[in-house]
Design a protein around this motif. Structure first.
Motif, mmCIF file in Angstrom:
data_model
loop_
_atom_site.group_PDB
_atom_site.id
_atom_site.type_symbol
_atom_site.label_atom_id
_atom_site.label_comp_id
_atom_site.label_asym_id
_atom_site.label_seq_id
_atom_site.Cartn_x
_atom_site.Cartn_y
_atom_site.Cartn_z
ATOM 1 N N MET A 78 3.753 55.872 31.644
ATOM 2 C CA MET A 78 4.586 56.316 30.734
ATOM 3 C C MET A 78 5.760 57.158 31.502
ATOM 4 N N GLU A 79 6.822 57.311 30.746
ATOM 5 C CA GLU A 79 8.018 57.830 31.430
ATOM 6 C C GLU A 79 8.759 58.772 30.556
ATOM 7 N N ALA A 80 9.492 59.810 31.073
ATOM 8 C CA ALA A 80 10.374 60.712 30.251
ATOM 9 C C ALA A 80 11.386 61.057 31.023
ATOM 10 N N GLN B 193 13.050 63.879 26.972
ATOM 11 C CA GLN B 193 12.855 62.677 26.002
ATOM 12 C C GLN B 193 11.857 61.695 26.349
ATOM 13 N N SER B 194 10.791 61.365 25.637
ATOM 14 C CA SER B 194 9.850 60.452 26.142
ATOM 15 C C SER B 194 10.325 59.177 26.018
ATOM 16 N N GLY B 195 9.693 58.292 26.695
ATOM 17 C CA GLY B 195 9.910 57.053 26.710
ATOM 18 C C GLY B 195 9.795 56.231 25.375
ATOM 19 N N THR B 196 9.145 56.771 24.579
ATOM 20 C CA THR B 196 9.017 56.387 23.087
ATOM 21 C C THR B 196 9.938 56.630 22.329
ATOM 22 N N GLY B 197 10.900 57.502 22.848
ATOM 23 C CA GLY B 197 12.246 58.049 22.098
ATOM 24 C C GLY B 197 11.883 59.350 21.403
ATOM 25 N N HIS B 198 11.090 60.180 21.658
ATOM 26 C CA HIS B 198 10.802 61.223 20.885
ATOM 27 C C HIS B 198 11.305 62.428 21.868
#
Length: 137
Positions: free
Chosen positions: A5-7, A20-25
C-alpha cells in the motif's frame, strides 16, 4: 507476494497536511486540530473503522438483520513524549431487527482477536478492549 500500500502526505501550511492514498482517496490532517482531525485521531478512527467493517461483514454472513453499526472509540495517551496510546476502548452500538446477542458478541470478538488489521498491529503496545450494546429497531 505481500500486498503493498502507498500514500503521500503533503504539507499545506501551519500544521495542516493533505494525505492521499494510493487508491486516490484524500484526507486532511491538522496537528492543531483546528481545521481537521489530528493524525492520532485518525488512528482511533482507523481502529474503529477497521473493526466496524469486520463486525458488519461477520453479522451479514450470519444473516443478521443489521440496520446500523456505530463504534465509539476512546484512547488514553501517555503523559510523556511521544504521547502514544496506552489504551484504546471500542464500544459498538449495533442496531437491527431480531439480532442474536451471541452473533453480535462473536462478531465483535472475532474482529478484535482475529480480523482487524489495525487492532492487531497496535495490540503489542496498546491495551485494546471492547464492548457492545444492541438496539432493536
Amino acid at each position: 507476494m505481500a500486498a503493498t500500500m502507498e500514500a503521500t502526505v503533503t504539507w499545506r501550511d501551519g500544521l495542516v497536511f493533505d494525505g492521499q492514498s494510493g487508491t486516490g482517496h484524500a484526507v486532511v490532517m491538522d496537528g492543531d486540530k483546528a481545521v481537521a482531525a489530528s493524525p492520532m485521531e485518525l488512528v482511533l478512527m482507523a481502529a474503529g473503522g477497521c473493526s466496524s467493517v469486520d463486525v458488519v461483514s461477520i453479522l451479514q454472513k450470519a444473516r443478521q438483520q443489521v440496520a446500523g453499526v456505530q463504534c465509539h472509540v476512546k484512547g488514553e495517551r501517555a503523559d510523556a513524549i511521544p504521547a502514544v496510546f496506552t489504551t484504546i476502548y471500542l464500544h459498538f452500538l449495533v442496531r437491527g431487527t431480531d439480532l442474536a446477542e451471541h452473533h453480535v458478541e462473536r462478531a465483535v470478538a472475532l474482529s478484535a482477536d482475529k480480523y482487524c488489521s489495525v487492532a492487531k498491529m497496535l495490540e503489542s503496545s496498546v491495551q485494546i478492549t471492547h464492548s457492545f450494546a444492541i438496539e432493536t429497531e
